[in-house]
Design an enzyme around this catalytic site. Structure first.
Site, PDB file in Angstrom:
ATOM      1  N   HIS A  29    -115.244  11.648  58.432  1.00 52.38           N
ATOM      2  CA  HIS A  29    -114.032  12.278  57.896  1.00 52.38           C
ATOM      3  C   HIS A  29    -114.403  13.111  56.676  1.00 52.38           C
ATOM      4  CE1 HIS A  29    -114.361   8.553  55.586  1.00 52.38           C
ATOM      5  NE2 HIS A  29    -113.435   8.961  54.737  1.00 52.38           N
ATOM      6  N   HIS A  41    -113.560  13.168  53.358  1.00 55.53           N
ATOM      7  CA  HIS A  41    -113.582  12.746  51.960  1.00 55.53           C
ATOM      8  C   HIS A  41    -114.961  12.982  51.331  1.00 55.53           C
ATOM      9  CE1 HIS A  41    -109.858   9.914  52.409  1.00 55.53           C
ATOM     10  NE2 HIS A  41    -109.528  11.175  52.245  1.00 55.53           N
ATOM     11  N   ASP A  77    -116.866  11.467  49.270  1.00 50.08           N
ATOM     12  CA  ASP A  77    -117.883  10.415  49.218  1.00 50.08           C
ATOM     13  C   ASP A  77    -118.541  10.170  50.577  1.00 50.08           C
ATOM     14  OD1 ASP A  77    -115.434   9.295  50.118  1.00 50.08           O
ATOM     15  OD2 ASP A  77    -116.064   7.287  49.548  1.00 50.08           O
ATOM     16  N   HIS A  78    -118.158  10.981  51.565  1.00 48.20           N
ATOM     17  CA  HIS A  78    -118.806  10.909  52.881  1.00 48.20           C
ATOM     18  C   HIS A  78    -119.483  12.223  53.268  1.00 48.20           C
ATOM     19  CE1 HIS A  78    -117.165   6.941  54.245  1.00 48.20           C
ATOM     20  NE2 HIS A  78    -116.389   7.190  53.203  1.00 48.20           N
ATOM     21  N   HIS A 124    -106.455   6.629  58.136  1.00 50.27           N
ATOM     22  CA  HIS A 124    -107.051   6.862  56.816  1.00 50.27           C
ATOM     23  C   HIS A 124    -106.981   8.353  56.492  1.00 50.27           C
ATOM     24  CE1 HIS A 124    -109.634   6.027  53.390  1.00 50.27           C
ATOM     25  NE2 HIS A 124    -110.479   6.967  53.787  1.00 50.27           N
ATOM     26  N   ASP A 155    -114.331   4.838  57.283  1.00 48.47           N
ATOM     27  CA  ASP A 155    -113.336   4.120  56.474  1.00 48.47           C
ATOM     28  C   ASP A 155    -112.134   3.681  57.301  1.00 48.47           C
ATOM     29  OD1 ASP A 155    -115.007   4.574  54.371  1.00 48.47           O
ATOM     30  OD2 ASP A 155    -113.643   5.854  53.229  1.00 48.47           O
ATOM     31  N   HIS A 196    -118.297   1.291  53.457  1.00 44.70           N
ATOM     32  CA  HIS A 196    -118.330   0.783  52.076  1.00 44.70           C
ATOM     33  C   HIS A 196    -118.651  -0.704  52.050  1.00 44.70           C
ATOM     34  CE1 HIS A 196    -116.469   4.276  49.947  1.00 44.70           C
ATOM     35  NE2 HIS A 196    -115.894   4.476  51.126  1.00 44.70           N
TER      36      HIS A 196
END
Length: 239
Positions: free
Chosen positions: A54, A56, A58-59, A112, A131, A169
């Site tokens: 996805h 975001h 942090d990915h 999400h 996530d 995570h």
């Protein structure tokens, strides 16, 4: 196919998938480039593909550096083309994609985010869930509805029980405390928590889990209906 767990940022996991015959590799969700680069350089890998679950940051924050250094192709969901820069290979729900030993089925799992996907490497009995599904938990609902997330989890629940689950995570211990509060008589859960604590205390990550373990222990997958799931998700958001 060898899977190497790469810790990124504070609590993120990226994954390097390695063809040990020719040292070709894919990376799943590079939240930052540095630790991925260090492993690639140390082991003389050829990074061919970047797989994003996805959009975001942090990915995907490592995408640009890794793409520029290795000319790696970015694969992500077709509807995220405006949110994940420079997608080379847009993916569709239920599509089977293959290159050499790397072969997976795309599972679209909105909730999400609207464009979240999982990568099911069915030959290796492995799924990368980003996530959406965590060990003993599930992702927060940012762009979808309770119905979206509940239905997305239903799609993952029917994967073969022996499927290894690689999630985005290290939230497992916090998730375990929540599950135990509302499912304290679950002997399978209590056993899993002991194993998780042993792993973490020894400096190892809690990943991977299995679909079987999650069906037995994850309170969100054990919810009988959408209403029950929604109440649990609200409780977890304020936990």
């Amino acid at each position: 196919m060898k899977i190497e767990i790469i810790k990124c940022l504070t609590d993120n996991f990226s994954y390097l998938l390695i063809n040990e015959k020719n040292q070709d590799a894919c990376v799943v969700d590079p939240g930052e480039a540095k630790p991925v680069l260090e492993y690639i350089n140390k082991n003389s890998l050829n990074l061919k593909y970047i797989l994003n679950t996805h959009h975001h940051g942090d990915h995907i924050n490592g995408n640009n550096i890794l793409k520029s250094k290795f000319d790696a192709k970015i694969l992500a969901f077709e509807d995220d083309k405006d949110r994940i820069p420079m997608i080379d290979i847009p993916l569709k729900d239920n599509q089977i994609w293959k290159d050499d030993i790397f072969e997976f089925k795309v599972i679209h799992v909105p909730g999400h985010t609207s464009g979240h996907i999982c990568f099911h490497f069915f030959n290796e009995k492995t799924v990368f869930t980003g996530d959406t599904l965590f060990s003993l938990g599930c992702g927060k609902i940012f762009e979808g509805s309770y119905e979206d997330m509940f239905n997305s989890l239903l799609r993952l629940k029917v994967l073969p029980p022996e499927t290894n689950v690689y999630f985005g995570h290290e939230y497992t211990l916090n998730n375990a405390i929540f599950c135990q509060r509302f499912d304290q008589n679950n002997s399978e859960l209590n056993k899993k928590i002991l194993n998780i604590k042993k792993k973490l205390d020894s400096g190892f990550p809690s990943v991977p889990s299995t679909i079987k373990d999650e069906l037995n222990c994850n309170i969100f997958l054990r919810a009988k209906n959408q209403e029950e799931f929604s109440k649990l998700r609200d409780l977890k958001d304020n936990f």
